[in-house]
Design a protein around this motif. Structure first.
Motif, mmCIF file in Angstrom:
data_model
loop_
_atom_site.group_PDB
_atom_site.id
_atom_site.type_symbol
_atom_site.label_atom_id
_atom_site.label_comp_id
_atom_site.label_asym_id
_atom_site.label_seq_id
_atom_site.Cartn_x
_atom_site.Cartn_y
_atom_site.Cartn_z
ATOM 1 N N ASP A 30 0.874 -1.234 0.015
ATOM 2 C CA ASP A 30 -0.055 -0.204 -0.038
ATOM 3 C C ASP A 30 0.658 1.189 -0.111
ATOM 4 N N LYS A 31 0.808 2.013 -1.005
ATOM 5 C CA LYS A 31 1.763 3.149 -1.363
ATOM 6 C C LYS A 31 1.313 4.122 -0.059
ATOM 7 N N ARG A 32 0.266 4.342 0.169
ATOM 8 C CA ARG A 32 -0.215 5.333 1.331
ATOM 9 C C ARG A 32 0.024 4.664 2.658
ATOM 10 N N TYR A 33 0.339 3.610 2.964
ATOM 11 C CA TYR A 33 0.665 2.841 4.252
ATOM 12 C C TYR A 33 1.775 3.511 4.953
ATOM 13 N N SER A 34 1.619 4.643 5.859
ATOM 14 C CA SER A 34 2.586 5.245 6.419
ATOM 15 C C SER A 34 3.042 4.738 7.932
ATOM 16 N N ALA A 35 4.223 5.286 8.380
ATOM 17 C CA ALA A 35 4.418 4.748 9.635
ATOM 18 C C ALA A 35 3.205 5.372 10.633
ATOM 19 N N LYS A 36 2.874 6.477 10.255
ATOM 20 C CA LYS A 36 1.677 7.111 11.184
ATOM 21 C C LYS A 36 0.434 6.166 11.221
ATOM 22 N N ARG A 37 0.038 5.517 10.083
ATOM 23 C CA ARG A 37 -1.112 4.674 10.011
ATOM 24 C C ARG A 37 -0.651 3.283 10.725
ATOM 25 N N LEU A 38 0.572 3.009 10.705
ATOM 26 C CA LEU A 38 0.834 1.929 11.277
ATOM 27 C C LEU A 38 0.721 2.163 12.722
ATOM 28 N N ALA A 39 1.292 2.949 13.285
ATOM 29 C CA ALA A 39 1.050 3.540 14.818
ATOM 30 C C ALA A 39 -0.018 3.406 15.196
ATOM 31 N N GLU A 40 -1.137 4.309 14.391
ATOM 32 C CA GLU A 40 -2.573 4.141 14.771
ATOM 33 C C GLU A 40 -3.188 2.803 14.838
ATOM 34 N N ASP A 41 -2.870 2.049 13.878
ATOM 35 C CA ASP A 41 -3.536 0.586 13.781
ATOM 36 C C ASP A 41 -2.808 -0.198 15.085
ATOM 37 N N LEU A 42 -1.447 0.070 15.460
ATOM 38 C CA LEU A 42 -1.227 -0.581 16.537
ATOM 39 C C LEU A 42 -1.486 0.183 17.970
ATOM 40 N N GLY A 43 -2.077 1.300 18.021
ATOM 41 C CA GLY A 43 -2.501 1.833 19.104
ATOM 42 C C GLY A 43 -1.015 2.334 19.858
ATOM 43 N N THR A 44 -0.266 3.023 19.047
ATOM 44 C CA THR A 44 1.033 3.385 19.822
ATOM 45 C C THR A 44 1.371 4.839 18.941
ATOM 46 N N ASN A 45 2.403 5.408 18.992
ATOM 47 C CA ASN A 45 2.961 6.415 18.262
ATOM 48 C C ASN A 45 4.275 6.093 17.389
ATOM 49 N N THR A 46 4.245 6.992 16.306
ATOM 50 C CA THR A 46 5.461 7.048 15.472
ATOM 51 C C THR A 46 6.789 7.007 16.077
ATOM 52 N N ARG A 47 6.966 7.462 17.184
ATOM 53 C CA ARG A 47 8.242 7.446 17.916
ATOM 54 C C ARG A 47 8.707 5.930 18.357
ATOM 55 N N TYR A 48 7.688 5.367 18.792
ATOM 56 C CA TYR A 48 7.816 3.629 19.282
ATOM 57 C C TYR A 48 8.089 2.956 17.892
ATOM 58 N N ILE A 49 7.296 3.169 17.104
ATOM 59 C CA ILE A 49 7.450 2.559 15.965
ATOM 60 C C ILE A 49 9.149 2.609 15.214
ATOM 61 N N SER A 50 9.329 4.062 15.182
ATOM 62 C CA SER A 50 10.545 4.327 14.488
ATOM 63 C C SER A 50 11.709 3.520 15.430
ATOM 64 N N ALA A 51 11.585 3.602 17.063
ATOM 65 C CA ALA A 51 12.602 3.209 17.801
ATOM 66 C C ALA A 51 12.655 1.591 17.553
ATOM 67 N N VAL A 52 11.514 0.970 17.587
ATOM 68 C CA VAL A 52 11.544 -0.441 17.324
ATOM 69 C C VAL A 52 12.154 -0.925 15.898
ATOM 70 N N ILE A 53 11.995 -0.325 15.031
ATOM 71 C CA ILE A 53 12.306 -0.576 13.552
ATOM 72 C C ILE A 53 13.950 -0.228 13.639
ATOM 73 N N ASN A 54 14.336 0.949 14.057
ATOM 74 C CA ASN A 54 15.830 1.312 14.315
ATOM 75 C C ASN A 54 16.749 0.280 14.836
ATOM 76 N N VAL A 55 15.966 -0.046 16.413
ATOM 77 C CA VAL A 55 16.599 -1.358 17.086
ATOM 78 C C VAL A 55 16.623 -2.663 16.620
ATOM 79 N N ARG A 56 15.469 -3.170 16.085
ATOM 80 C CA ARG A 56 15.233 -4.621 15.961
ATOM 81 C C ARG A 56 15.719 -4.714 14.398
#
Length: 128
Positions: A30-56
């Motif tokens: 999905d071209k429009r699926y952003s980190a923001k949408r992912l964070a919303e879908d997972l009930g978290t925020n983009t900073r946590y998403i970014s941190a996890v992707i960066n670290v893991r």
């Protein structure tokens, strides 16, 4: 900064949820699926998403998503059923917004253009 706020257990849980959404549900297409949408879908925020992707995964969100797009593109490029497809069509199928970002990401990950990859990995003679 946010890395220190996330416990390893929470990081592992988020990693699994991210993989489930991006890979299993194929949201990378999905071209429009952003980190923001992912964070919303997972009930978290983009900073946590970014941190996890960066670290893991040792990369940023865009590189992470593009990695799965390129993996699928490599399969499509060598599949005889898709030999007639133009690069723009392959790019579109795997979720890139444009041909330029597809080529740039492909080259960065594979060290060659999609066209060169297809030529190198496609059998010249159809199997008998």
């Amino acid at each position: 900064m946010y890395r220190s706020l996330i416990s390893p257990k929470m990081m592992d849980e988020l990693r699994d949820k991210i993989l489930n959404v991006i890979v299993m549900q194929k949201k990378y297409k999905d071209k429009r699926y952003s980190a923001k949408r992912l964070a919303e879908d997972l009930g978290t925020n983009t900073r946590y998403i970014s941190a996890v992707i960066n670290v893991r995964f040792r990369m940023n969100y865009t590189s992470f998503v593009n990695k799965f797009r390129i993996e699928e593109a490599t399969s499509i490029l060598v599949d005889h059923r898709y030999q007639g497809l133009r690069m723009e069509e392959v790019s579109d199928m795997v979720g890139f917004a444009n041909r330029q970002s597809f080529y740039a990401s492909f080259y960065k990950l594979m060290g060659m253009t999609p066209r060169d990859y297809r030529i190198k990995h496609t059998p010249q003679q159809p199997p008998q």
